[in-house]
Design a protein around this motif. Structure first.
Motif, PDB file in Angstrom:
ATOM      1  N   ASP A 152      11.862  19.831 -23.558  1.00  0.00           N
ATOM      2  CA  ASP A 152      11.117  20.366 -22.419  1.00  0.00           C
ATOM      3  C   ASP A 152      10.400  21.625 -22.880  1.00  0.00           C
ATOM      4  O   ASP A 152      11.030  22.671 -23.084  1.00  0.00           O
ATOM      5  N   GLN A 177      10.945  12.651 -24.027  1.00  0.00           N
ATOM      6  CA  GLN A 177      12.257  12.031 -24.106  1.00  0.00           C
ATOM      7  C   GLN A 177      12.157  10.852 -25.064  1.00  0.00           C
ATOM      8  O   GLN A 177      11.357   9.942 -24.844  1.00  0.00           O
ATOM      9  N   SER A 186      15.899  15.039 -25.281  1.00  0.00           N
ATOM     10  CA  SER A 186      14.798  15.481 -24.432  1.00  0.00           C
ATOM     11  C   SER A 186      14.322  16.842 -24.915  1.00  0.00           C
ATOM     12  O   SER A 186      15.135  17.714 -25.240  1.00  0.00           O
ATOM     13  N   THR A 211       4.192  18.228 -22.624  1.00  0.00           N
ATOM     14  CA  THR A 211       4.948  18.891 -21.567  1.00  0.00           C
ATOM     15  C   THR A 211       6.440  18.645 -21.768  1.00  0.00           C
ATOM     16  O   THR A 211       7.196  19.560 -22.069  1.00  0.00           O
ATOM     17  N   GLU A 212       6.849  17.394 -21.593  1.00  0.00           N
ATOM     18  CA  GLU A 212       8.245  17.022 -21.811  1.00  0.00           C
ATOM     19  C   GLU A 212       8.302  15.689 -22.543  1.00  0.00           C
ATOM     20  O   GLU A 212       7.533  14.781 -22.249  1.00  0.00           O
TER      21      GLU A 212
END
Length: 201
Positions: free
Chosen positions: A144, A8, A142, A5-6
């Protein structure tokens, strides 16, 4: 398959073109059919010296990049043979995203089947991310997937394109088996109907 999903994390710079699958995971490590345990041999010939010790000059051996989750690299990444062990080794090491100008087709497809997001960007944008990655562990980026956006350590953002079906599969953690299981009710219904209509089969 683990959902994407995301993310970092730390991005490791590997400014090299035509990194083939034999460089990613050499042929002597292809005897296993397990997806785990290959991370230690990722980039084996570049990571280790002839005596088996770590090459201190290789990026993933440097303290700042040992926990890298993103790899920023050059054009035509994953060329060579079609071995699926290459994305297995990348994923087992802990890298979930690759950023490059282009990929070999089979490797690119295999990444999605193994929960890795391969992002293709124009060379000038890859150069920007590469420059950011070269700052070391203090420069976290990051990624996304839902927004299709990369945010660099200084806050600059770069959009990226991805096929909607592949995006759906990564967001929901669906490999080929998972996609089939999504149709489980329909498959069960067909088998029941088929058995009733042809009891002799």
């Amino acid at each position: 398959m683990e959902k994407f999903t995301e993310l970092q994390g730390i991005a490791a710079p590997l400014p090299q073109i035509n990194v083939d699958t034999d460089m990613i995971i050499p042929k002597q490590f292809l005897k296993t059919i397990k997806r785990s345990g290959l991370g230690v041999n990722l980039f084996d010939e570049m990571r280790y010296l002839d005596d088996g010790s770590e090459n201190p000059d290789f990026v993933l051996n440097k303290p700042a990049y040992r926990d890298a989750q993103v790899l920023v690299t050059g054009d035509n990444f994953g060329c060579g043979s079609s071995r699926e062990h290459a994305p297995w080794a990348i994923a087992d090491f802990g890298i979930r995203c690759i950023i490059a100008p282009s990929y070999a087709d089979i490797f690119y497809n295999n990444c999605f089947k193994n929960g890795i997001l391969p992002i293709a960007l124009p060379q000038d944008q890859v150069d920007l991310v590469m420059e950011d990655a070269e700052k070391g562990a203090n420069a976290r980026i990051s990624v996304d997937l839902e927004a299709q956006e990369i945010t660099m350590s200084d806050g600059r953002t770069l959009p990226f394109e991805i096929d909607p079906f592949r995006k759906h599969c990564l967001l929901n953690g669906l490999d080929d088996i998972g996609l089939t299981l999504e149709k489980g009710a329909a498959i069960d219904g067909f088998e029941t109907e088929f058995a009733q209509a042809r009891p002799w089969v």
